[in-house]
Structure formats: structure tokens, C-alpha cells
Write a protein that holds these residues in place. Structure first.
Motif, mmCIF file in Angstrom:
data_model
loop_
_atom_site.group_PDB
_atom_site.id
_atom_site.type_symbol
_atom_site.label_atom_id
_atom_site.label_comp_id
_atom_site.label_asym_id
_atom_site.label_seq_id
_atom_site.Cartn_x
_atom_site.Cartn_y
_atom_site.Cartn_z
ATOM 1 N N LEU A 89 0.861 -1.191 0.000
ATOM 2 C CA LEU A 89 0.000 0.000 0.000
ATOM 3 C C LEU A 89 0.895 1.238 0.000
ATOM 4 C CD1 LEU A 89 -2.455 -1.171 2.806
ATOM 5 C CD2 LEU A 89 -2.803 -1.377 0.357
ATOM 6 N N PRO A 90 1.321 1.701 -1.166
ATOM 7 C CA PRO A 90 2.316 2.782 -1.217
ATOM 8 C C PRO A 90 1.821 4.123 -0.695
ATOM 9 C CG PRO A 90 1.458 2.300 -3.410
ATOM 10 C CD PRO A 90 0.932 1.230 -2.507
ATOM 11 N N ASN A 91 0.504 4.315 -0.637
ATOM 12 C CA ASN A 91 -0.037 5.625 -0.253
ATOM 13 C C ASN A 91 -0.533 5.686 1.188
ATOM 14 O OD1 ASN A 91 0.279 6.691 -2.956
ATOM 15 N ND2 ASN A 91 -1.480 5.434 -3.539
ATOM 16 N N VAL A 92 -0.191 4.679 1.986
ATOM 17 C CA VAL A 92 -0.687 4.620 3.365
ATOM 18 C C VAL A 92 0.463 4.840 4.341
ATOM 19 C CG1 VAL A 92 -1.775 3.176 5.114
ATOM 20 C CG2 VAL A 92 -2.567 3.063 2.739
ATOM 21 N N ASN A 93 0.257 5.716 5.309
ATOM 22 C CA ASN A 93 1.247 5.949 6.359
ATOM 23 C C ASN A 93 0.948 5.008 7.526
ATOM 24 O OD1 ASN A 93 3.125 6.842 8.172
ATOM 25 N ND2 ASN A 93 2.238 8.883 8.440
ATOM 26 N N MET A 94 1.600 3.864 7.548
ATOM 27 C CA MET A 94 1.325 2.861 8.572
ATOM 28 C C MET A 94 1.907 3.226 9.932
ATOM 29 S SD MET A 94 1.793 -0.624 6.324
ATOM 30 C CE MET A 94 0.843 -0.851 4.808
ATOM 31 N N ARG A 95 2.728 4.255 9.983
ATOM 32 C CA ARG A 95 3.237 4.704 11.284
ATOM 33 C C ARG A 95 2.113 5.259 12.155
ATOM 34 N NH1 ARG A 95 7.316 5.758 7.670
ATOM 35 N NH2 ARG A 95 9.379 4.941 8.253
ATOM 36 N N ASP A 96 1.003 5.613 11.527
ATOM 37 C CA ASP A 96 -0.148 6.126 12.277
ATOM 38 C C ASP A 96 -1.034 5.010 12.819
ATOM 39 O OD1 ASP A 96 0.647 8.712 11.781
ATOM 40 O OD2 ASP A 96 -0.643 8.968 10.026
ATOM 41 N N TRP A 97 -0.696 3.765 12.527
ATOM 42 C CA TRP A 97 -1.546 2.652 12.952
ATOM 43 C C TRP A 97 -1.240 2.282 14.408
ATOM 44 C CZ3 TRP A 97 -1.739 -1.250 8.237
ATOM 45 C CH2 TRP A 97 -2.442 -0.639 7.191
ATOM 46 N N ASN A 98 -1.738 3.077 15.338
ATOM 47 C CA ASN A 98 -1.589 2.769 16.762
ATOM 48 C C ASN A 98 -2.881 2.228 17.364
ATOM 49 O OD1 ASN A 98 -3.086 5.129 16.819
ATOM 50 N ND2 ASN A 98 -1.339 6.405 17.400
ATOM 51 N N GLN A 99 -3.892 2.032 16.521
ATOM 52 C CA GLN A 99 -5.107 1.298 16.863
ATOM 53 C C GLN A 99 -5.312 0.236 15.782
ATOM 54 O OE1 GLN A 99 -7.903 4.615 16.911
ATOM 55 N NE2 GLN A 99 -7.859 4.662 19.145
ATOM 56 N N VAL A 100 -6.101 -0.786 16.085
ATOM 57 C CA VAL A 100 -6.338 -1.832 15.085
ATOM 58 C C VAL A 100 -6.952 -1.186 13.839
ATOM 59 C CG1 VAL A 100 -7.606 -3.936 14.535
ATOM 60 C CG2 VAL A 100 -6.637 -3.621 16.829
ATOM 61 N N PRO A 101 -6.299 -1.324 12.678
ATOM 62 C CA PRO A 101 -6.800 -0.668 11.467
ATOM 63 C C PRO A 101 -7.768 -1.568 10.695
ATOM 64 C CG PRO A 101 -4.672 -1.636 11.014
ATOM 65 C CD PRO A 101 -5.003 -1.981 12.450
ATOM 66 N N TYR A 102 -8.405 -0.983 9.698
ATOM 67 C CA TYR A 102 -9.141 -1.790 8.727
ATOM 68 C C TYR A 102 -8.958 -1.169 7.351
ATOM 69 C CZ TYR A 102 -12.994 1.634 8.420
ATOM 70 O OH TYR A 102 -13.740 2.767 8.201
ATOM 71 N N ILE A 103 -9.153 -1.984 6.325
ATOM 72 C CA ILE A 103 -9.073 -1.516 4.950
ATOM 73 C C ILE A 103 -10.350 -1.924 4.230
ATOM 74 C CG2 ILE A 103 -7.759 -3.592 4.293
ATOM 75 C CD1 ILE A 103 -6.425 -1.860 2.106
ATOM 76 N N LYS A 104 -10.967 -0.979 3.534
ATOM 77 C CA LYS A 104 -12.216 -1.243 2.810
ATOM 78 C C LYS A 104 -11.854 -1.577 1.362
ATOM 79 C CE LYS A 104 -15.837 1.087 3.987
ATOM 80 N NZ LYS A 104 -16.712 -0.008 4.500
ATOM 81 N N LEU A 105 -11.809 -2.870 1.061
ATOM 82 C CA LEU A 105 -11.388 -3.359 -0.250
ATOM 83 C C LEU A 105 -12.578 -3.574 -1.174
ATOM 84 C CD1 LEU A 105 -8.718 -5.870 1.026
ATOM 85 C CD2 LEU A 105 -8.254 -4.137 -0.711
ATOM 86 N N ARG A 106 -12.397 -3.240 -2.444
ATOM 87 C CA ARG A 106 -13.443 -3.518 -3.424
ATOM 88 C C ARG A 106 -13.337 -4.975 -3.850
ATOM 89 N NH1 ARG A 106 -13.860 -1.239 -9.542
ATOM 90 N NH2 ARG A 106 -12.328 -2.904 -9.784
ATOM 91 N N VAL A 107 -14.403 -5.726 -3.664
ATOM 92 C CA VAL A 107 -14.401 -7.146 -4.005
ATOM 93 C C VAL A 107 -15.235 -7.436 -5.250
ATOM 94 C CG1 VAL A 107 -13.990 -7.804 -1.608
ATOM 95 C CG2 VAL A 107 -16.344 -7.641 -2.450
ATOM 96 N N ASP A 108 -15.997 -6.436 -5.702
ATOM 97 C CA ASP A 108 -16.811 -6.567 -6.911
ATOM 98 C C ASP A 108 -17.287 -5.164 -7.278
ATOM 99 O OD1 ASP A 108 -18.145 -7.655 -9.041
ATOM 100 O OD2 ASP A 108 -19.339 -9.071 -7.866
ATOM 101 N N ASP A 109 -17.930 -5.020 -8.422
ATOM 102 C CA ASP A 109 -18.453 -3.712 -8.799
ATOM 103 C C ASP A 109 -19.406 -3.202 -7.719
ATOM 104 O OD1 ASP A 109 -17.040 -3.740 -11.134
ATOM 105 O OD2 ASP A 109 -18.714 -4.423 -12.380
ATOM 106 N N PHE A 110 -19.111 -2.035 -7.177
ATOM 107 C CA PHE A 110 -19.929 -1.377 -6.153
ATOM 108 C C PHE A 110 -20.105 -2.235 -4.896
ATOM 109 C CE2 PHE A 110 -21.956 -0.628 -10.425
ATOM 110 C CZ PHE A 110 -21.186 0.481 -10.739
#
Length: 230
Positions: free
Chosen positions: A45-66
């Protein structure tokens, strides 16, 4: 015909909006856990600053159209902007089909990363409890618990091969039990302090409700809950 034209317009508008909002990630590796239904993705994930992840994170991934699904990154490395996502694909649904179709080198799309607003207690014992859908969340919680010796966990998973794979692939390993009844016995045997233990319940809504009832019956009140599905 009119409905078809309206649907086409809606689809084009939706794709235009998606193209403006979505970000790219690269699939560095795909590991399918045979006989367990789990698919592990290693993502860049080149555009994510993971140094800010001091709480459990989540990522909203597209799995199909919409269609989007929230997954919990774990094992992240802020230097390389890489992390892993573990998907329980042992059921029917767009997320499962999407995970099973991925290959190394694919590009995937996500809408955003954010915090679940859940972080481990800074000094007390941290105990994560859940099911197969919460493995990634518990691994992220474990990563944030320093020192890791303060962390303990147990998952209700009736597939013994999944439990074996967890022991072989992660250290410290997540404990597994085949049923809620055995998890209740496991909790009693641990003898956790009611004053200095914090429980994090993650997974199926009914399991979370049952676990909360069991813990309250044992005198525990330091309980944090995140139900995923019903």
C-alpha cells in the motif's frame, strides 16, 4: 428497455465515481491455507502511512463492482508499506470469490484505510477472543500489545487443521478450541484477574453476545466488543 438504459447510466456513473475515489494496492503474494478455507494476501500500500496505525486498522477493499468488504491488516511494516490480510473464504459471497481469484502481481482497489477505534490496554493483560473471521483482528491487536507477553487469545474454530496452521505460521500462536463450551472451560482455567484483564471480543455477533454473558458471569467487566456479522 427503459430499465436497462437507466441501469447502464447508473453503472457508468458508479464506475466514474469509483475511478475517482479508489486507490491501488499490489498483491505481493497469495497463500491459500489448504483445507481451512483461509486466504492470506500480502499487500503493498504505497499511499498509506502505517506509522499512524496505533489502533487496530481496517481496509475497505473492493471485491466486486460497487461491493466492498472491511478486512483487518496485520503484520504491517511501515518501512516497506506492506501488510497482510487474512480472509475467511469458507463460504459463499463476493468477498470469498474475489479472494480465491487473486494471484501474485494483481492490482486490487480499496476505498480507504481507517481505525477500528480499538487498541490494547497500555499495561494490563489483553485477551482477544473470537472465531475464524477475527483472526486478522486478533493478530493486529497482538502486534500492538507491547510487550507481547501481556497478550493472550483463544478462537472458536472447529477445524483442527486451521488450528495447526495458526500454530505453525504465527508466533506467539493463537489458541484454538472447537466450541464455545470448551472456550468457557478454557477461560475458567486461565484464572484471569478481574481487575487487571481486558477482554476484546471480535467476530460473529451471536458468539460475541454469548462470550460477553460468560465473562460477566465470571465477574469480569473490562470488556470491549466488535461484532462483524450475524
Amino acid at each position: 428497455m427503459e430499465i436497462s438504459i437507466l441501469q447502464q447510466i447508473k453503472n457508468k456513473a458508479g464506475k466514474l465515481i469509483e475511478s475517482q475515489l479508489l486507490k491501488n494496492a499490489e498483491v505481493l503474494d497469495v497463500r491459500t491455507w489448504e483445507s481451512s478455507g483461509l486466504v492470506e494476501l500480502e499487500l503493498h500500500l504505497p499511499n498509506v502511512n502505517m506509522r499512524d496505525w496505533n489502533q487496530v486498522p481496517y481496509i475497505k477493499l473492493r471485491v466486486d463492482d460497487f461491493s466492498f468488504r472491511d478486512y483487518t491488516p496485520f503484520g504491517w511494516d511501515a518501512e516497506t508499506n506492506t501488510c497482510s490480510v487474512l480472509i475467511d473464504a469458507d463460504h459463499q459471497g463476493p468477498g470469498s470469490r474475489w479472494a480465491k481469484s487473486l494471484q501474485k502481481g494483481d492490482t486490487v482497489f480499496y476505498l480507504a484505510t481507517d481505525s477500528t477505534r480499538q487498541s490494547p490496554h497500555p499495561t494490563d493483560c489483553v485477551v482477544g477472543l473470537g472465531d475464524a473471521s477475527s483472526i486478522g483482528h486478533l493478530l493486529a491487536l497482538q502486534q500492538l500489545t507491547v510487550p507481547v507477553s501481556r497478550f493472550d487469545s483463544a478462537l472458536v474454530i472447529d477445524n483442527p487443521l486451521t488450528g495447526q496452521l495458526l500454530c505453525e505460521n504465527y508466533s506467539p500462536a493463537l489458541n484454538t478450541v472447537p466450541s464455545l463450551e470448551e472456550l468457557s472451560v478454557w477461560l475458567i482455567n486461565q484464572g484471569y484477574s478481574t481487575a487487571h484483564t481486558w477482554f476484546y471480543l471480535i467476530g460473529n455477533q451471536q458468539l460475541v453476545i454469548s462470550l460477553r454473558r460468560i465473562l460477566k458471569g465470571m465477574g469480569h467487566s473490562n470488556i470491549r466488543v466488535k461484532g462483524f456479522w450475524s
